[in-house]
Design a protein around this motif. Structure first.
Motif, PDB file in Angstrom:
ATOM      1  N   ASN A 252      29.716  22.276 -13.943  1.00  0.00           N
ATOM      2  CA  ASN A 252      29.904  22.296 -12.462  1.00  0.00           C
ATOM      3  C   ASN A 252      30.211  20.653 -12.175  1.00  0.00           C
ATOM      4  N   THR A 253      31.269  20.579 -11.024  1.00  0.00           N
ATOM      5  CA  THR A 253      31.700  19.367 -10.719  1.00  0.00           C
ATOM      6  C   THR A 253      31.232  18.780  -9.385  1.00  0.00           C
ATOM      7  N   ASN A 254      31.242  17.476  -9.106  1.00  0.00           N
ATOM      8  CA  ASN A 254      30.741  16.988  -7.949  1.00  0.00           C
ATOM      9  C   ASN A 254      31.411  15.302  -7.874  1.00  0.00           C
ATOM     10  N   ILE A 255      31.412  15.053  -6.675  1.00  0.00           N
ATOM     11  CA  ILE A 255      32.113  13.557  -6.565  1.00  0.00           C
ATOM     12  C   ILE A 255      31.233  12.543  -7.243  1.00  0.00           C
ATOM     13  N   ASN A 256      29.713  12.893  -6.630  1.00  0.00           N
ATOM     14  CA  ASN A 256      28.735  11.630  -7.328  1.00  0.00           C
ATOM     15  C   ASN A 256      28.150  12.188  -8.451  1.00  0.00           C
ATOM     16  N   HIS A 257      28.921  12.442  -9.479  1.00  0.00           N
ATOM     17  CA  HIS A 257      28.563  13.024 -10.919  1.00  0.00           C
ATOM     18  C   HIS A 257      29.648  12.593 -11.990  1.00  0.00           C
ATOM     19  N   TYR A 258      29.166  12.501 -13.114  1.00  0.00           N
ATOM     20  CA  TYR A 258      29.977  12.111 -14.318  1.00  0.00           C
ATOM     21  C   TYR A 258      31.140  12.874 -14.311  1.00  0.00           C
ATOM     22  N   THR A 259      31.415  14.263 -13.976  1.00  0.00           N
ATOM     23  CA  THR A 259      32.469  15.112 -14.140  1.00  0.00           C
ATOM     24  C   THR A 259      33.537  14.431 -13.412  1.00  0.00           C
ATOM     25  N   TYR A 260      33.495  13.953 -12.089  1.00  0.00           N
ATOM     26  CA  TYR A 260      34.502  13.000 -11.449  1.00  0.00           C
ATOM     27  C   TYR A 260      35.197  11.951 -12.236  1.00  0.00           C
ATOM     28  N   GLU A 261      34.141  10.842 -12.850  1.00  0.00           N
ATOM     29  CA  GLU A 261      34.368   9.899 -13.652  1.00  0.00           C
ATOM     30  C   GLU A 261      35.180  10.508 -14.939  1.00  0.00           C
ATOM     31  N   PHE A 262      35.011  11.720 -15.592  1.00  0.00           N
ATOM     32  CA  PHE A 262      35.634  12.077 -16.563  1.00  0.00           C
ATOM     33  C   PHE A 262      37.006  12.371 -16.073  1.00  0.00           C
ATOM     34  N   ALA A 263      37.208  13.058 -14.989  1.00  0.00           N
ATOM     35  CA  ALA A 263      38.655  13.552 -14.655  1.00  0.00           C
ATOM     36  C   ALA A 263      39.381  12.270 -14.045  1.00  0.00           C
ATOM     37  N   ARG A 264      38.589  11.227 -13.494  1.00  0.00           N
ATOM     38  CA  ARG A 264      39.376  10.151 -13.223  1.00  0.00           C
ATOM     39  C   ARG A 264      39.883   9.553 -14.525  1.00  0.00           C
ATOM     40  N   LYS A 265      39.112   9.253 -15.245  1.00  0.00           N
ATOM     41  CA  LYS A 265      39.627   8.541 -16.698  1.00  0.00           C
ATOM     42  C   LYS A 265      40.502   9.228 -17.315  1.00  0.00           C
TER      43      LYS A 265
END
Length: 492
Positions: A252-265
């Protein structure tokens, strides 16, 4: 076709196997013309010299101009030219260095050098330091000079040419290269090697993951038949992102979450990404969704954005007049029926609204529209892939009924062929998804007496075995993997 091009100044510099790699000299790379220039998407620049306007500099510069992904990039080339360009990164590295040395039973006695090859330290005791250094400075080969004064400090970081890699470091270079490029010698008689690599990001302890293990297993199995290596990764694998061609986020994704950092990276590294950062940013915020649906006149329940600054009895009276009771209050980034309340009167609106506004400057008030089920239309690149009905949880107004003790109960489901669903449901779902991008979306739609209403556009829709794949079976997984391959090849 090789996935990686290795550039060297002299062919004699290369002392390792070439299988699976496209090896060429800088002169050949710089003078390529036509289609030959775009045969691979990733370029590893191992020139002897990266100085400004040198052959090494131009190899990275022209790779970027050709739409390829070089290592190092031109920005990386420039940053290690002068110490004052990278000095801001040294305190973080020095802290890791000193923490590591403190734990050593036999610490270094004086100045020493550490070679980092594709993020792998030639001295394994400094693994964490090498990992972080490679994450900051994307060079295939670097040498750190480390000195001791009042504390240990990195004095310089310099890129290495192949000719500077010492004989005893050769085996480490080979293993690090194979690991980074994901190349392994193919035993005779086995299936052909994979052409593509896909990382699927999961959270092992997640209570309501978007894909169950059976679905993940099917991605792996079907990927093999398509010559795509599918690997399950977790948040600890952040620094491995550049090893892959694509990233599929199945937590599950969210902005203040490591998933967003993974997507950006992943996007920065040139990977094909689902969910992409833009989709996460927009789909996870219900206030944004309300505004964009209203702007484009997509039918949705009557809604109003509530600002903490003017929330009070007068505003509640306006909501009561415009919507009537009950009123649904939603925090912008809630998911799986969490972060929302059904208010039956003004006192509950004030109480629940105040609670939600403690966490967000804006929240959403929405008229209550009850139906026995929500339509879920799964769309990939703008086209419907599957259609389900998600039933409300028994004696509850939501699909997922979250209990006070942390447990939950979900409603049942029905799965349909796309052409069995109402045409209006599909049409409106396609319109809503198109506002978010061309990724994988799950659009929730209610079919009411007033017409079709869009409830949400989810960037991370559920894909569970026996539910979303019940009608189209393995076609669900194959279609998604084919889209990843299309995106990977588009980058060539």
């Amino acid at each position: 076709m090789a996935r990686y091009t290795i550039i060297v100044d002299r062919m004699s510099d290369w002392k390792w196997p070439m299988e699976g790699l496209n090896l060429m000299t800088a002169e050949t790379f710089l003078t390529q013309t036509g289609k030959a220039r775009n045969q691979t998407t990733r370029v590893i620049n191992l020139c002897r010299n990266y100085k400004y306007l040198s052959a090494g500099y131009y190899c990275s510069l022209l790779a970027e101009a050709r739409g390829q992904i070089p290592m190092p990039t031109v920005a990386d080339v420039l940053i290690l030219q002068e110490k004052n360009q990278y000095s801001d990164s040294l305190p973080e590295l020095d802290a890791i260095l000193n923490k590591t040395v403190k734990r050593l039973t036999e610490p270094p006695e004086g100045t020493f050098q550490l070679t980092v090859l594709f993020g792998r330290a030639t001295d394994s005791r400094f693994k964490k330091l090498a990992d972080v250094c490679f994450d900051i400075f994307r060079y295939p080969a670097m040498r750190l000079e480390i000195r001791f004064g009042s504390r240990w400090k990195i004095h310089t970081i310099r890129p290495l040419g192949l000719h500077q890699i010492q004989e005893e470091e050769g085996p480490i270079f080979k293993e690090a290269l194979l690991s980074y490029t994901r190349l392994r010698k193919q035993p005779s008689g086995e299936r052909p090697p994979a052409l593509y690599s896909l990382a699927i990001l999961v959270e092992p302890e997640e209570a309501l993951p978007p894909s169950d293990q059976a679905a993940l297993d099917r991605f792996i199995r079907i990927g093999q038949s398509m010559r795509m290596e599918v690997e399950i990764i977790t948040r600890k694998d952040y620094r491995r992102i550049p090893e892959f061609d694509a990233l599929f986020i199945r937590t599950n994704t969210n902005i203040n979450h490591y998933t967003y950092e993974f997507a950006r990276k992943a996007e920065q590294e040139g990977l094909a990404v689902i969910d992409d950062p833009s989709s996460i940013l927009h789909c996870t915020n219900k206030v944004y969704l309300h505004e964009i649906l209203e702007t484009h006149k997509i039918p949705a329940p009557r809604s109003r954005t509530i600002n903490r600054a003017n929330f009070g009895p007068e505003l509640v009276a306006e909501l009561e007049r415009d919507m009537g009771y009950p009123i649904i209050l939603k925090i912008p980034d809630g998911s799986f029926s969490r972060g929302m309340y059904k208010a039956e009167n003004a006192e509950q609106v004030l109480r629940h609204g105040a609670e939600l506004l403690e966490h967000s400057r804006l929240i959403l008030a929405q008229e209550f529209v009850y139906t026995k089920f929500d339509w879920r239309v799964g769309l990939l690149r703008g086209e419907p892939l599957y259609v389900c009905q998600y039933m409300m949880s028994g004696k509850h107004w939501q699909i997922v009924n979250h209990k006070a003790d942390g447990s939950f109960r979900q409603g049942s489901f029905k799965t349909f062929a796309v052409d069995e669903a109402p045409a209006q449901v599909i049409r409106v779902a396609k319109q809503a998804a198109a506002l978010m991008g061309d990724g994988l979306y799950g659009v929730d739609v209610k079919e009411t007496e007033k017409g079709i209403l869009v409830i949400e556009v989810n960037d991370n829709p559920s894909l569970d075995h026996g539910v979303e794949d019940k009608v189209i079976k393995d076609t669900l997984y194959r279609s998604i993997l084919e889209e990843f391959i299309r995106r990977i090849e588009t980058r060539h």
